[in-house]
Scaffold this active site. Structure first.
Site, mmCIF file in Angstrom:
data_model
loop_
_atom_site.group_PDB
_atom_site.id
_atom_site.type_symbol
_atom_site.label_atom_id
_atom_site.label_comp_id
_atom_site.label_asym_id
_atom_site.label_seq_id
_atom_site.Cartn_x
_atom_site.Cartn_y
_atom_site.Cartn_z
ATOM 1 N N ASP A 45 0.831 -1.205 0.000
ATOM 2 C CA ASP A 45 0.000 0.000 0.000
ATOM 3 C C ASP A 45 0.869 1.260 0.000
ATOM 4 O OD1 ASP A 45 -2.310 1.464 0.019
ATOM 5 O OD2 ASP A 45 -2.758 1.153 2.140
ATOM 6 N N ASN A 93 -10.685 -3.037 -6.152
ATOM 7 C CA ASN A 93 -9.917 -2.024 -6.880
ATOM 8 C C ASN A 93 -10.546 -1.624 -8.222
ATOM 9 O OD1 ASN A 93 -6.657 -3.181 -5.716
ATOM 10 N ND2 ASN A 93 -7.919 -1.516 -4.944
HETATM 11 C C1 FPP Z 1 -2.155 0.069 -3.224
HETATM 12 O O1 FPP Z 1 -1.625 1.373 -3.150
HETATM 13 C C2 FPP Z 1 -1.568 -0.584 -4.351
HETATM 14 C C3 FPP Z 1 -2.253 -1.184 -5.348
HETATM 15 C C4 FPP Z 1 -3.708 -1.242 -5.404
HETATM 16 C C5 FPP Z 1 -1.570 -1.782 -6.488
HETATM 17 C C6 FPP Z 1 -0.369 -2.591 -6.138
HETATM 18 C C7 FPP Z 1 0.375 -2.816 -7.357
HETATM 19 C C8 FPP Z 1 1.699 -2.743 -7.477
HETATM 20 C C9 FPP Z 1 2.650 -2.516 -6.374
HETATM 21 C C10 FPP Z 1 2.244 -2.921 -8.813
HETATM 22 C C11 FPP Z 1 3.180 -4.040 -8.904
HETATM 23 C C12 FPP Z 1 2.608 -5.362 -8.937
HETATM 24 C C13 FPP Z 1 3.125 -6.329 -9.698
HETATM 25 C C14 FPP Z 1 2.640 -7.691 -9.589
HETATM 26 C C15 FPP Z 1 4.164 -6.081 -10.667
HETATM 27 P P1 FPP Z 1 -2.610 2.593 -3.325
HETATM 28 O O2 FPP Z 1 -2.670 2.923 -4.763
HETATM 29 O O3 FPP Z 1 -3.918 2.292 -2.695
HETATM 30 O O4 FPP Z 1 -1.861 3.720 -2.550
HETATM 31 P P2 FPP Z 1 -2.539 4.902 -1.725
HETATM 32 O O5 FPP Z 1 -3.227 4.258 -0.554
HETATM 33 O O6 FPP Z 1 -1.371 5.745 -1.334
HETATM 34 O O7 FPP Z 1 -3.493 5.598 -2.639
#
Ligand code: FPP
Length: 267
Positions: A45, A93
């Site tokens: 996250d 998501n």
């Molecule tokens: C949550 O952070 C993250 C995600 C929903 C996506 C996770 C994906 C990756 C790390 C990409 C890499 C994955 C692979 C398999 C290559 P957020 O976007 O909710 O962050 P925030 O809470 O700061 O908005």
């Protein structure tokens, strides 16, 4: 009795671990953890906030997050971690903007295409969990191929949760279990807590010992609900794109100091 077995049979057409890859060099340092830690699951996250802090679009953070996956994967063998499971995209998501969702899907396709050979050659066995039905067929094909081409590897088991939700997984498992009961394959009297996990997406994996969530949020967001019943949790402030192999090592070492009793009393 043959219960639900979703994977294709393993066809080890590909030679596993070559000697050259960076990750396989870590074999020398692969030390089974004395603490019994073998499976770490991560809720990655903070990508969005990391990008926003830099005045960049959220996808910039996701790309930085993808680079972290490779670094943490390499940190697994020296820390005695055999199984790494990462939460890449949840069933919730899809509620994000179309730009972010399609950008993430492209990122997953690009990651698989770019990293497939290295993962295979470096001894990583890749699996995907989650419901593939809603995913783009091209992405599903890449996922299937990557699973197949790494199916003989055993250095590190990387499981990527994609369109995954713990409740959705339990619901899908229950449906298949009910079908087996209806068809007479399964005696309902014999259903116990050993039975249901055989129908979960994770049926071949051990339960996670440690679940790490980055970015300061202290919630589990529908991740591995059944499997994490006895996991230890670490909620840390670091945003995922800033999470380093060193911090991973610190958390795995800290796990070794935990007193896991599984409901019993240590004497
Ligand atoms: C949550 O952070 C993250 C995600 C929903 C996506 C996770 C994906 C990756 C790390 C990409 C890499 C994955 C692979 C398999 C290559 P957020 O976007 O909710 O962050 P925030 O809470 O700061 O908005």
């Amino acid at each position: 009795m043959q219960l639900w077995i979703p994977n294709k049979p393993r066809l080890c057409r590909y030679k596993s671990v070559k000697t050259a890859g960076k990750l396989s060099q870590a074999v020398a340092a692969e030390t089974p953890s004395a603490s019994g830690l073998q499976h770490v699951a991560v809720i990655m996250d903070g990508n969005g906030r990391w990008a926003q802090m830099r005045g960049r679009p959220r996808l910039f953070g996701h790309h930085a997050g993808a680079r972290r996956v490779s670094e943490i994967l390499r940190a697994c063998p020296p820390n005695g971690v055999k199984y790494l499971t990462i939460f890449a995209f949840s069933t919730e998501n899809w509620k994000r903007t179309q730009v972010e969702v399609s950008g993430l899907m492209k990122l997953f396709q690009g990651y698989i295409t770019k990293e497939a050979r290295a993962l295979r050659d470096e001894g990583v066995r890749v699996r995907f969990i989650g419901d593939r039905v809603r995913l783009n067929p091209k992405l599903v094909e890449l996922m299937d191929n990557l699973e197949q081409m790494t199916s003989c590897n055993d250095l590190v088991h990387l499981t990527i949760a994609l369109n995954y939700g713990g409740r959705d997984e339990v619901a899908r498992a229950t449906k298949r279990l009910a079908q087996d009961v209806a068809s007479g394959k399964l005696d309902p009297e014999k259903v116990d807590e050993e039975t249901l996990p055989k129908y979960l997406d994770t049926y071949v994996l051990p339960d996670p010992d440690l679940v790490i969530r980055t970015s300061g949020e202290a919630r589990i967001s529908n991740f591995l609900l059944w499997q994490s019943a006895y996991a230890e949790y670490e909620f840390i402030d670091t945003l995922w794109p800033d999470f380093t192999a060193e911090e991973f090592g610190t958390l795995t070492a800290k796990y070794g100091k935990r007193d896991r009793r599984f409901g019993a009393v240590n004497v």
